[in-house]
Design a protein around this motif. Structure first.
Motif, PDB file in Angstrom:
ATOM      1  N   THR A 162     -17.202  58.282  55.195  1.00 39.39           N
ATOM      2  CA  THR A 162     -17.797  57.141  54.482  1.00 39.39           C
ATOM      3  C   THR A 162     -17.212  55.847  54.984  1.00 39.39           C
ATOM      4  N   ALA A 163     -15.893  55.878  55.190  1.00 41.14           N
ATOM      5  CA  ALA A 163     -15.215  54.696  55.651  1.00 41.14           C
ATOM      6  C   ALA A 163     -15.684  54.278  57.024  1.00 41.14           C
ATOM      7  N   ASN A 174     -10.061  51.395  52.289  1.00 38.92           N
ATOM      8  CA  ASN A 174     -10.171  50.617  53.523  1.00 38.92           C
ATOM      9  C   ASN A 174     -10.701  51.530  54.621  1.00 38.92           C
ATOM     10  N   GLY A 175     -12.008  51.508  54.800  1.00 33.72           N
ATOM     11  CA  GLY A 175     -12.641  52.376  55.773  1.00 33.72           C
ATOM     12  C   GLY A 175     -12.227  52.092  57.202  1.00 33.72           C
ATOM     13  N   ARG A 176     -12.069  50.818  57.527  1.00 28.75           N
ATOM     14  CA  ARG A 176     -11.698  50.468  58.896  1.00 28.75           C
ATOM     15  C   ARG A 176     -10.325  51.025  59.246  1.00 28.75           C
ATOM     16  N   ALA A 177      -9.393  50.924  58.313  1.00 30.05           N
ATOM     17  CA  ALA A 177      -8.050  51.443  58.561  1.00 30.05           C
ATOM     18  C   ALA A 177      -8.076  52.951  58.781  1.00 30.05           C
ATOM     19  N   LEU A 229     -15.248  43.293  55.397  1.00 25.24           N
ATOM     20  CA  LEU A 229     -14.666  44.619  55.207  1.00 25.24           C
ATOM     21  C   LEU A 229     -13.269  44.766  55.794  1.00 25.24           C
ATOM     22  N   ALA A 230     -12.688  43.689  56.288  1.00 23.03           N
ATOM     23  CA  ALA A 230     -11.362  43.784  56.900  1.00 23.03           C
ATOM     24  C   ALA A 230     -10.324  44.305  55.922  1.00 23.03           C
ATOM     25  N   ASN A 231     -10.493  43.971  54.656  1.00 24.68           N
ATOM     26  CA  ASN A 231      -9.527  44.394  53.647  1.00 24.68           C
ATOM     27  C   ASN A 231     -10.027  45.551  52.797  1.00 24.68           C
ATOM     28  N   GLY A 232     -11.053  46.228  53.261  1.00 27.67           N
ATOM     29  CA  GLY A 232     -11.604  47.330  52.496  1.00 27.67           C
ATOM     30  C   GLY A 232     -12.671  46.861  51.530  1.00 27.67           C
ATOM     31  N   ARG A 287      -4.898  53.689  60.933  1.00 27.94           N
ATOM     32  CA  ARG A 287      -3.841  52.793  60.473  1.00 27.94           C
ATOM     33  C   ARG A 287      -3.562  53.046  59.004  1.00 27.94           C
ATOM     34  N   PRO A 288      -2.304  53.114  58.596  1.00 30.38           N
ATOM     35  CA  PRO A 288      -1.992  53.324  57.177  1.00 30.38           C
ATOM     36  C   PRO A 288      -2.622  52.219  56.328  1.00 30.38           C
ATOM     37  N   SER A 289      -2.986  52.542  55.107  1.00 32.87           N
ATOM     38  CA  SER A 289      -3.594  51.544  54.231  1.00 32.87           C
ATOM     39  C   SER A 289      -3.208  51.796  52.785  1.00 32.87           C
ATOM     40  N   ASP A 290      -3.240  50.728  52.010  1.00 34.24           N
ATOM     41  CA  ASP A 290      -2.999  50.789  50.568  1.00 34.24           C
ATOM     42  C   ASP A 290      -3.961  49.777  49.962  1.00 34.24           C
ATOM     43  N   THR A 291      -5.128  50.248  49.551  1.00 37.60           N
ATOM     44  CA  THR A 291      -6.229  49.361  49.174  1.00 37.60           C
ATOM     45  C   THR A 291      -6.327  49.190  47.669  1.00 37.60           C
TER      46      THR A 291
END
Length: 245
Positions: free
Chosen positions: A9-10, A218-221, A123-126, A226-230
């Protein structure tokens, strides 16, 4: 690689692919007689709002969250994890409500539901998903109770599968809810994709017979390993909660 549901989905979000809500009027005639010839008057009854129309009117719009793009996900998005609860299986039955909440599926058995996405900065930040569900009497409370039980029962994680895709969640933990609506809850979940850990935050708010479910990812991450915490987009959540009343 075997894509996970969220990664799939991301990924669609990352490449800006397209991101579901689904009267009648009648009249009454009253005869008025009193020594005169019968006279009748017809008065149209107020059109009844259907459950689908109701959730559509309650859904947050771009005008209510300035700076955000608010869209309806494409019904034919090939990256959607599942289109119905029936397509989803989980290794721990109690965790099913979590799989539904984090994949924009209805909780329980609503009369109608729809999903919107809200994103800022391309979408840079989810993005934050908002799924609204409306129920018959008692259904909303049951849906919230089941989701609350799932959060407390699935701390060690679980795996959801649908349409050949597998989505393993490493952990689930309750977070402090904001106290909105008649009842609310919040939780975070983690998953690992190609060695990168991703934390997604979720919340649910019930107001009467309507439940709003929020989910941030955060789909892009995920697509770029890349680790993410959205975090949930606070303006979106506040605006949607305000519309619930």
């Amino acid at each position: 690689m075997k894509r996970t549901a969220l990664a799939a989905t991301a990924l669609s979000a990352a490449v800006l692919a397209g991101l579901t809500a689904c009267g009648s009027g009648d009249s009454e005639s009253d005869g008025d007689s009193g020594g005169k010839s019968g006279a009748s008057a017809t008065a149209p009854q107020k059109k009844e709002t259907s459950p689908a129309e109701r959730v559509a009117k309650l859904a947050v719009t771009a005008d209510e969250v300035k700076g955000y793009e608010v869209e309806q996900p494409a019904a034919d998005d090939e990256f959607v994890f599942a289109k119905s609860q029936d397509e989803v299986t989980v290794d721990k039955k109690a965790c099913a409500p979590l799989a539904y909440a984090m994949n924009q599926l209805p909780l329980g058995e609503p009369r109608a539901d729809l999903t919107r996405t809200a994103a800022k900065n391309g979408l840079a930040n989810g993005l934050t998903y908002v799924t609204l569900n409306t129920y018959a009497d008692g259904g909303a409370k049951t849906a919230m109770a089941d989701l609350t039980e799932a959060v407390s029962s699935c701390g060690g994680g679980f795996t959801a599968k649908a349409n050949g895709n597998s989505s393993p969640y490493d952990s689930v933990a309750a977070e402090k809810a904001d106290g909105a609506g008649d009842e609310s809850l919040a939780f975070k979940s983690t998953m690992t994709v190609l060695g990168a850990t991703h934390t997604m935050h979720s919340a649910a708010v019930r107001r009467g017979d309507v439940v709003a479910v929020y989910f941030a990812v955060n789909g892009r991450a995920i697509a770029e390993s890349r680790p993410s915490d959205t975090k949930l987009d606070t303006p979106v959540v506040r605006a949607q909660n305000a519309k619930l009343g």
